[in-house]
Design a protein around this motif. Structure first.
Motif, PDB file in Angstrom:
ATOM      1  N   SER A  31       0.835  -1.205   0.000  1.00 50.63           N
ATOM      2  CA  SER A  31       0.000   0.000   0.000  1.00 50.63           C
ATOM      3  C   SER A  31       0.869   1.254   0.000  1.00 50.63           C
ATOM      4  CB  SER A  31      -0.910  -0.032   1.237  1.00 50.63           C
ATOM      5  OG  SER A  31      -1.412   1.229   1.531  1.00 50.63           O
ATOM      6  N   THR A  35       0.933   3.884  -3.029  1.00 44.86           N
ATOM      7  CA  THR A  35       0.541   5.266  -2.732  1.00 44.86           C
ATOM      8  C   THR A  35       1.630   6.236  -3.170  1.00 44.86           C
ATOM      9  OG1 THR A  35      -0.768   4.514  -0.845  1.00 44.86           O
ATOM     10  CG2 THR A  35      -0.200   6.845  -0.908  1.00 44.86           C
ATOM     11  N   SER A  39       1.493   9.109  -6.327  1.00 47.73           N
ATOM     12  CA  SER A  39       1.377  10.515  -5.927  1.00 47.73           C
ATOM     13  C   SER A  39       2.713  11.236  -5.996  1.00 47.73           C
ATOM     14  CB  SER A  39       0.814  10.610  -4.508  1.00 47.73           C
ATOM     15  OG  SER A  39       0.819  11.947  -4.082  1.00 47.73           O
ATOM     16  N   LEU A  42       3.098  13.665  -3.053  1.00 49.11           N
ATOM     17  CA  LEU A  42       3.554  13.066  -1.791  1.00 49.11           C
ATOM     18  C   LEU A  42       5.059  12.795  -1.839  1.00 49.11           C
ATOM     19  CD1 LEU A  42       2.910  12.033   1.012  1.00 49.11           C
ATOM     20  CD2 LEU A  42       2.229   9.844   0.002  1.00 49.11           C
ATOM     21  N   LYS A  56       5.613  16.094   7.973  1.00 51.75           N
ATOM     22  CA  LYS A  56       5.653  14.929   7.086  1.00 51.75           C
ATOM     23  C   LYS A  56       5.109  13.706   7.830  1.00 51.75           C
ATOM     24  CE  LYS A  56       9.765  16.510   4.589  1.00 51.75           C
ATOM     25  NZ  LYS A  56      11.163  16.220   4.253  1.00 51.75           N
ATOM     26  N   ALA A  59       1.315  13.862   8.316  1.00 47.66           N
ATOM     27  CA  ALA A  59       0.624  13.598   7.042  1.00 47.66           C
ATOM     28  C   ALA A  59       0.635  12.107   6.733  1.00 47.66           C
ATOM     29  CB  ALA A  59       1.287  14.392   5.917  1.00 47.66           C
ATOM     30  N   LEU A  60       1.804  11.475   6.887  1.00 49.75           N
ATOM     31  CA  LEU A  60       1.912  10.038   6.589  1.00 49.75           C
ATOM     32  C   LEU A  60       1.078   9.195   7.547  1.00 49.75           C
ATOM     33  CD1 LEU A  60       5.710   9.860   5.738  1.00 49.75           C
ATOM     34  CD2 LEU A  60       3.818   9.416   4.166  1.00 49.75           C
ATOM     35  N   LYS A  62      -1.598  10.076   8.978  1.00 48.78           N
ATOM     36  CA  LYS A  62      -3.004  10.270   8.596  1.00 48.78           C
ATOM     37  C   LYS A  62      -3.327   9.427   7.354  1.00 48.78           C
ATOM     38  CE  LYS A  62      -6.766  12.644   9.457  1.00 48.78           C
ATOM     39  NZ  LYS A  62      -7.576  11.927  10.434  1.00 48.78           N
ATOM     40  N   ILE A  63      -2.439   9.465   6.364  1.00 48.15           N
ATOM     41  CA  ILE A  63      -2.647   8.710   5.119  1.00 48.15           C
ATOM     42  C   ILE A  63      -2.711   7.206   5.410  1.00 48.15           C
ATOM     43  CG2 ILE A  63      -1.578   8.042   2.921  1.00 48.15           C
ATOM     44  CD1 ILE A  63      -0.410  10.946   2.844  1.00 48.15           C
ATOM     45  N   PHE A  64      -1.808   6.726   6.272  1.00 52.03           N
ATOM     46  CA  PHE A  64      -1.707   5.288   6.535  1.00 52.03           C
ATOM     47  C   PHE A  64      -2.270   4.914   7.902  1.00 52.03           C
ATOM     48  CE2 PHE A  64       1.840   6.235   3.543  1.00 52.03           C
ATOM     49  CZ  PHE A  64       1.323   5.545   2.459  1.00 52.03           C
ATOM     50  N   GLU A  65      -3.297   5.651   8.355  1.00 55.75           N
ATOM     51  CA  GLU A  65      -3.832   5.414   9.707  1.00 55.75           C
ATOM     52  C   GLU A  65      -4.422   4.008   9.889  1.00 55.75           C
ATOM     53  OE1 GLU A  65      -6.858   8.203  10.824  1.00 55.75           O
ATOM     54  OE2 GLU A  65      -7.860   8.068   8.882  1.00 55.75           O
TER      55      GLU A  65
END
Length: 178
Positions: A31, A35, A39, A42, A56, A59-60, A62-65
């Motif tokens: 994943s 991702t 992107s 990103l 950073k 953000a990461l 949050k993206i990969f929560e």
């Protein structure tokens, strides 16, 4: 792949194996790799010296929560070591190490057009012939410059059945005979 990315990937694989979740982390790493590949923004953020490491990391995370604690831990360690730009390389290295540990061979196939089912079966047969492995993952890359056929790379073995290569061979033969 950088040696540092491979070292991090080995550490993550060891940690995942100890926690008995290597398959889950393998999914996470696929994943992460997909991702990042999808992107450009990103990737630019991760490479940027202007954006703070903490931003950073947030953000990461949050993206990969939805990912495992092992993957989130990797993001935190890479950030605290100021190596977050290695995340994509670590993910790719982890996937390769995991596949090696499971005996899965990864075949990189370059074709002029996307693989058809028939060509995929030909490629699988060639990989089995080259490696003796029944467990194969195919990664297809389209490159119109090869004109047709395919180029197959498994580890450090390469098989070139492209029309561009065959034309090059013919050209060399003709120039020798003149």
């Amino acid at each position: 792949m950088s040696r540092a990315a491979i070292r991090y990937a080995k550490a993550v694989l060891d940690q995942a194996n100890e926690a008995n979740i290597s398959e889950v982390v393998f999914g996470d790493m696929k994943s992460v790799e997909a991702t990042l590949a999808g992107s450009k923004e990103l990737r630019n953020v991760l490479q940027s010296p202007v954006i703070k490491g903490e931003d950073k990391k947030q953000a990461l995370l949050k993206i990969f929560e939805g990912n495992s604690e092992v993957t989130k831990g990797l993001i935190q360690i890479l950030t605290s070591n100021k190596r977050i730009n290695l995340l994509g390389g670590v993910a790719s290295s982890f996937i390769n190490l995991y596949n090696d540990s499971k005996g899965v061979k990864t075949a990189h196939v370059t074709t002029a057009v996307p693989l058809s089912a028939e060509l995929e079966n030909q490629v699988l047969a060639k990989v089995k012939e080259m490696t003796g492995s029944e467990n194969v993952t195919i990664i297809n890359k389209v490159d119109e410059s090869i004109l047709g056929g395919f180029i197959l790379r498994v580890g450090d073995l390469q098989y070139n059945a492209s029309i561009a290569n065959q034309l090059g061979n013919l050209k060399r033969e003709f120039s020798k005979s003149l």
